[in-house]
Write an enzyme that holds these catalytic residues in place. Structure first.
Site, PDB file in Angstrom:
ATOM      1  N   HIS A   1       0.981  -1.271   0.231  1.00 20.09           N
ATOM      2  CA  HIS A   1       0.189  -0.018   0.016  1.00 20.09           C
ATOM      3  C   HIS A   1       0.535   1.088  -0.059  1.00 20.09           C
ATOM      4  O   HIS A   1       0.347   1.974  -0.851  1.00 20.09           O
ATOM      5  CB  HIS A   1      -0.803   0.317   1.437  1.00 20.09           C
ATOM      6  N   GLU A   2       2.251   1.173   0.881  1.00 12.47           N
ATOM      7  CA  GLU A   2       2.661   2.320   0.829  1.00 12.47           C
ATOM      8  C   GLU A   2       3.531   3.028  -0.058  1.00 12.47           C
ATOM      9  O   GLU A   2       3.606   3.693  -1.089  1.00 12.47           O
ATOM     10  CB  GLU A   2       3.728   2.195   1.535  1.00 12.47           C
TER      11      GLU A   2
ATOM     12  N   HIS B   1       1.446   4.591  -3.070  1.00 14.29           N
ATOM     13  CA  HIS B   1       2.091   6.327  -2.715  1.00 14.29           C
ATOM     14  C   HIS B   1       2.943   6.360  -3.535  1.00 14.29           C
ATOM     15  O   HIS B   1       2.848   7.506  -4.078  1.00 14.29           O
ATOM     16  CB  HIS B   1       2.186   6.693  -1.495  1.00 14.29           C
TER      17      HIS B   1
END
Length: 226
Positions: free
Chosen positions: A98-99, A102
């Site tokens: 998920h990170e 980004h």
């Protein structure tokens, strides 16, 4: 001020209930996913994802804290909590992915992320200054101060609304890339999906609370006489 006004808590009650449900769901799904093994640690999975996207310049660091994971677009650094950085679990690779999502958004100049980064200074200032202006406006019955506070808090609401697609997209990228790079077998993805869905719900709850708080401020402003 709303800290002592029962009406405020009545208005934001749906958001508080949703936040409670989201936190309980996240706690449960995170604990479950952290017990299920994965072929890579969170740090290794993040590195694999970043390298596969050509983001060799994005570094990965371990930072203290629990669920303190985040991507710093200014420093081009993906920072992971110890549990996520070190653990070879579905929970760890899900959060790391998920990170990393980004970071990929940043590299691709994903429009909502660009807007969110631009809105951060105003939203940070607005979250602290808005209630001060509202309090002063209420104490001295200066409606222009109350209106200024409402406008500033409106910036916080806009930030929250912009943040939703950023977080949803990062999770979508994470789920897709974990399968595409064979980091997580398709049969194991439900554990990751449930955890990311629960995390997304916490953002929805925070946004709903901000919107309802803004509604409360507007109601207070409208009820004041000049």
């Amino acid at each position: 001020m709303y800290f002592f006004d029962p009406m405020y808590f009545l208005i934001i009650a749906p958001a508080l209930l949703l936040a409670f449900i989201a936190q309980m769901w996240l706690k449960s799904t995170y604990a479950s996913a952290m017990k299920k093994p994965a072929p890579l640690s969170g740090a290794a999975a993040a590195r694999h994802i970043l390298d596969s996207a050509g983001l060799y310049d994005v570094s990965i660091e371990q930072i203290p804290g629990h669920l303190s994971d985040h991507y710093d677009p200014g420093a081009k650094v993906l920072r992971l909590s110890p549990d996520v950085y070190q653990s070879r679990s579905l929970g760890a690779v899900g959060i790391a992915a998920h990170e990393a999502g980004h970071a990929i958004q940043d590299a691709k100049h994903y429009a909502p992320l660009v807007l969110r980064n631009l809105a951060v200074p105003t939203a940070s200032f607005g979250s602290g200054a808005s209630w001060i202006l509202l309090l002063l406006g209420m104490v001295f019955n200066f409606k222009f101060l109350m209106l200024a506070g409402i406008v500033l808090f409106g910036c916080v609401v806009v930030f929250q609304l912009i943040n939703l697609p950023v977080e949803f997209d990062a999770s979508a990228r994470a789920k897709r890339v974990l399968v595409d790079l064979n980091i997580v077998p398709q049969d194991d993805m439900p554990a990751v999906r449930n955890m990311l869905y629960a995390a997304a719900l916490t953002y929805v709850a925070a946004t709903l609370q901000a919107v309802l708080t803004l509604l409360y401020y507007v109601m207070i402003y409208a009820s004041r006489r000049d």
